[in-house]
Every structure is written in structure tokens, then in C-alpha cells.
Design a protein around this motif. Structure first.
Motif, PDB file in Angstrom:
ATOM      1  N   TYR A   1      13.572  -3.926   3.003  1.00 26.12           N
ATOM      2  CA  TYR A   1      12.271  -3.969   3.679  1.00 26.12           C
ATOM      3  C   TYR A   1      11.777  -5.374   4.028  1.00 26.12           C
ATOM      4  O   TYR A   1      10.820  -5.514   4.778  1.00 26.12           O
ATOM      5  CB  TYR A   1      11.217  -3.257   2.817  1.00 26.12           C
ATOM      6  CG  TYR A   1      11.581  -1.819   2.541  1.00 26.12           C
ATOM      7  CD1 TYR A   1      11.531  -0.865   3.546  1.00 26.12           C
ATOM      8  CD2 TYR A   1      11.991  -1.421   1.269  1.00 26.12           C
ATOM      9  CE1 TYR A   1      11.877   0.460   3.292  1.00 26.12           C
ATOM     10  CE2 TYR A   1      12.340  -0.106   1.011  1.00 26.12           C
ATOM     11  CZ  TYR A   1      12.285   0.830   2.028  1.00 26.12           C
ATOM     12  OH  TYR A   1      12.642   2.140   1.778  1.00 26.12           O
TER      13      TYR A   1
ATOM     14  N   SER B   1      11.527   4.995   1.391  1.00 31.43           N
ATOM     15  CA  SER B   1      10.486   4.362   2.206  1.00 31.43           C
ATOM     16  C   SER B   1       9.917   3.172   1.451  1.00 31.43           C
ATOM     17  O   SER B   1      10.132   3.032   0.239  1.00 31.43           O
ATOM     18  CB  SER B   1       9.354   5.349   2.510  1.00 31.43           C
ATOM     19  OG  SER B   1       8.620   5.647   1.326  1.00 31.43           O
TER      20      SER B   1
ATOM     21  N   VAL C   1       6.780   2.710   0.693  1.00 29.50           N
ATOM     22  CA  VAL C   1       5.842   3.223  -0.307  1.00 29.50           C
ATOM     23  C   VAL C   1       6.575   3.680  -1.554  1.00 29.50           C
ATOM     24  O   VAL C   1       6.151   3.402  -2.692  1.00 29.50           O
ATOM     25  CB  VAL C   1       4.989   4.372   0.278  1.00 29.50           C
ATOM     26  CG1 VAL C   1       4.272   5.145  -0.837  1.00 29.50           C
ATOM     27  CG2 VAL C   1       3.960   3.827   1.263  1.00 29.50           C
TER      28      VAL C   1
ATOM     29  N   LYS D   1       6.261   2.318  -5.378  1.00 29.76           N
ATOM     30  CA  LYS D   1       6.083   3.210  -6.522  1.00 29.76           C
ATOM     31  C   LYS D   1       7.131   2.932  -7.595  1.00 29.76           C
ATOM     32  O   LYS D   1       6.828   2.919  -8.790  1.00 29.76           O
ATOM     33  CB  LYS D   1       6.178   4.673  -6.085  1.00 29.76           C
ATOM     34  CG  LYS D   1       4.994   5.211  -5.321  1.00 29.76           C
ATOM     35  CD  LYS D   1       5.230   6.687  -4.978  1.00 29.76           C
ATOM     36  CE  LYS D   1       4.082   7.281  -4.196  1.00 29.76           C
ATOM     37  NZ  LYS D   1       4.347   8.697  -3.822  1.00 29.76           N
TER      38      LYS D   1
ATOM     39  N   GLN E   1      -0.758  -3.025  -3.286  1.00 28.17           N
ATOM     40  CA  GLN E   1      -0.031  -2.693  -2.051  1.00 28.17           C
ATOM     41  C   GLN E   1       0.004  -1.187  -1.806  1.00 28.17           C
ATOM     42  O   GLN E   1      -0.078  -0.736  -0.655  1.00 28.17           O
ATOM     43  CB  GLN E   1       1.384  -3.261  -2.123  1.00 28.17           C
ATOM     44  CG  GLN E   1       1.430  -4.782  -2.104  1.00 28.17           C
ATOM     45  CD  GLN E   1       2.842  -5.309  -2.248  1.00 28.17           C
ATOM     46  OE1 GLN E   1       3.611  -5.311  -1.291  1.00 28.17           O
ATOM     47  NE2 GLN E   1       3.188  -5.775  -3.437  1.00 28.17           N
ATOM     48  N   LEU E   2       0.128  -0.417  -2.873  1.00 37.44           N
ATOM     49  CA  LEU E   2       0.087   1.035  -2.724  1.00 37.44           C
ATOM     50  C   LEU E   2      -1.293   1.490  -2.238  1.00 37.44           C
ATOM     51  O   LEU E   2      -1.398   2.361  -1.363  1.00 37.44           O
ATOM     52  CB  LEU E   2       0.430   1.717  -4.056  1.00 37.44           C
ATOM     53  CG  LEU E   2       1.911   1.700  -4.448  1.00 37.44           C
ATOM     54  CD1 LEU E   2       2.095   2.134  -5.896  1.00 37.44           C
ATOM     55  CD2 LEU E   2       2.727   2.615  -3.521  1.00 37.44           C
ATOM     56  N   SER E   3      -2.327   0.888  -2.806  1.00 40.32           N
ATOM     57  CA  SER E   3      -3.694   1.233  -2.388  1.00 40.32           C
ATOM     58  C   SER E   3      -3.896   0.943  -0.903  1.00 40.32           C
ATOM     59  O   SER E   3      -4.573   1.702  -0.192  1.00 40.32           O
ATOM     60  CB  SER E   3      -4.719   0.459  -3.216  1.00 40.32           C
ATOM     61  OG  SER E   3      -4.661   0.840  -4.575  1.00 40.32           O
ATOM     62  N   SER E   4      -3.301  -0.153  -0.431  1.00 44.65           N
ATOM     63  CA  SER E   4      -3.408  -0.508   0.983  1.00 44.65           C
ATOM     64  C   SER E   4      -2.730   0.530   1.869  1.00 44.65           C
ATOM     65  O   SER E   4      -3.048   0.650   3.059  1.00 44.65           O
ATOM     66  CB  SER E   4      -2.778  -1.883   1.232  1.00 44.65           C
ATOM     67  OG  SER E   4      -3.477  -2.891   0.541  1.00 44.65           O
ATOM     68  N   ASN E   5      -1.814   1.279   1.273  1.00 46.26           N
ATOM     69  CA  ASN E   5      -1.126   2.349   2.002  1.00 46.26           C
ATOM     70  C   ASN E   5      -1.716   3.728   1.688  1.00 46.26           C
ATOM     71  O   ASN E   5      -1.096   4.756   1.990  1.00 46.26           O
ATOM     72  CB  ASN E   5       0.367   2.334   1.659  1.00 46.26           C
ATOM     73  CG  ASN E   5       1.123   1.210   2.338  1.00 46.26           C
ATOM     74  OD1 ASN E   5       1.545   1.336   3.478  1.00 46.26           O
ATOM     75  ND2 ASN E   5       1.287   0.086   1.633  1.00 46.26           N
ATOM     76  N   GLY E   6      -2.894   3.713   1.054  1.00 50.43           N
ATOM     77  CA  GLY E   6      -3.572   4.971   0.753  1.00 50.43           C
ATOM     78  C   GLY E   6      -2.963   5.772  -0.377  1.00 50.43           C
ATOM     79  O   GLY E   6      -3.151   6.990  -0.463  1.00 50.43           O
ATOM     80  N   VAL E   7      -2.217   5.100  -1.252  1.00 44.80           N
ATOM     81  CA  VAL E   7      -1.526   5.787  -2.350  1.00 44.80           C
ATOM     82  C   VAL E   7      -2.063   5.297  -3.692  1.00 44.80           C
ATOM     83  O   VAL E   7      -2.263   4.090  -3.888  1.00 44.80           O
ATOM     84  CB  VAL E   7       0.002   5.540  -2.280  1.00 44.80           C
ATOM     85  CG1 VAL E   7       0.709   6.194  -3.455  1.00 44.80           C
ATOM     86  CG2 VAL E   7       0.554   6.057  -0.960  1.00 44.80           C
TER      87      VAL E   7
END
Length: 201
Positions: free
Chosen positions: A59, A117, A119, A123, A169-175
Motif C-alpha cells: 500500500y 485491503s 483497512v 486492522k 487511521q481506521l477512524s479516518s476510514n469510518g472503522v
């Protein structure tokens, strides 16, 4: 003159006492539990490094590169302790190869997840740090040696920094990441804290 002489002798006695305490600690035999913990931790930090290198290659996200470099420092810190106590290195020099079969299986699983992915790779990173914090907490209970405890504290500090990074970073992706190994309360406490310098690690 007598006062100065007395002060000098007292200082030498105190210094000698401190030195002897340090010498006694380093010469204290390492227990089998401590040996097992160091061997596992050496490979567990390698697991983190190798998975993050895999994710960076796929990535090109800079955090995977910077955190993998941090994990290399963690590996070095553990190896220094192993060398000090005459414990053979448990880690392979080959990326993705582990002597511990559980860690080998975990590497295969986490890289497969990371391959799905970005995300999923984030994780996987949060999961690794979650596990690392939990395991080191267990290792802390197995030793009273200050040199081991100092390294464990620094590595825990680093893992807390890393899990905060992955969570952000997960929060920025809505996770939202849900911890699997440490408690939700402990995880939320970690998130509420600021990043630490973590000594040399």
C-alpha cells in the motif's frame, strides 16, 4: 581534612555498594520463564515488523514503514537482553519465517488479511499491537529484573503509540477497532493518553 577524607570514603563506599547491586543483578541466573518470554517476544516483534513490511510493500503507506522500523528497534532491544544472558537468538533472518509455529500461523493469517485491503491491513496492525501489549503485561509478571522490566516498559510504550496510530487511521476510514486481547477499558485508557517517547524504543 578529616571531614573531607570521611566524605570521600563514604562516597566510595556508596558507589561500591551501588556497583555491587548492579553486578549482583546481572549475575543472577535467568529463569526458564524469563528465557521463554524473551524468545517469544523476539519473534513476536519480528512478526510485527514482517507484517508491516508486507503492508508497506502493498500500500506504500508511510506509517507501515515507520512502525516497522520501530519494531526492528524492539527486536534489537530484546536481542541485547538475550545476548547479555546467553540466550540463543530465536529469530530467523528470513522475513516471514518463524521458529514458533503459532507465530508462523499468525503471520500467514495476518498477511492474508492485510492483502485484502488497506483497512484490513490497519486492522491487522491494531490486532498485533493489542496482542503485544497483552503478552508483555504477562511477561512483566514473570520477572523482577530491572533490565528486563525497562525493555518491557519501553516496548509497551511503543505498542501503545502504534495502536493509537492504527486506531486513528481506521477512524479516518469510518472503522472502529474493537480490542481482542486487552480489555476495552484498558484500550480506551490508552487512546486517551498522549504518545510517549518510550526511551530508546
Amino acid at each position: 581534612m578529616k571531614k573531607n577524607l570521611f566524605a570521600t570514603v563514604l562516597t566510595l563506599i556508596m558507589f561500591s555498594s551501588c556497583s555491587n547491586d548492579n553486578d549482583n543483578q546481572s549475575s543472577t541466573p535467568i529463569t526458564q520463564a524469563e528465557i521463554d518470554d524473551l524468545k517469544f517476544l523476539r519473534e513476536e516483534e519480528k512478526l510485527a515488523r514482517d507484517v508491516y513490511l508486507f503492508s508497506y510493500d502493498k500500500y506504500q503507506v508511510s506509517s507501515f514503514s515507520s512502525i516497522s522500523q520501530s519494531e526492528q528497534k524492539h527486536m534489537n532491544s530484546v536481542l541485547n537482553l538475550m545476548t547479555k544472558y546467553g540466550v540463543p537468538d530465536s529469530a530467523s533472518t528470513e522475513i516471514g519465517v518463524f521458529n514458533n509455529t503459532d507465530l508462523q500461523a499468525l503471520y500467514t493469517s495476518l498477511t492474508a488479511q492485510s492483502n485484502i485491503s488497506l483497512v484490513d491491513a490497519l486492522k491487522a496492525g491494531a490486532t498485533i499491537e493489542d496482542l503485544d501489549i497483552n503478552d508483555i503485561d504477562d511477561f512483566i509478571s514473570n520477572t523482577t529484573k530491572s533490565d528486563l522490566l525497562n525493555v518491557y516498559d519501553n516496548l509497551t510504550c511503543g505498542s501503545k503509540n502504534h495502536i493509537r496510530s492504527y486506531t486513528s487511521q481506521l477512524s479516518s476510514n469510518g472503522v472502529t477497532y474493537i480490542p481482542q486481547f486487552i480489555s476495552v477499558e484498558y484500550y480506551n485508557t490508552i487512546l486517551s493518553e498522549s504518545n510517549g517517547g518510550c526511551g530508546k524504543n
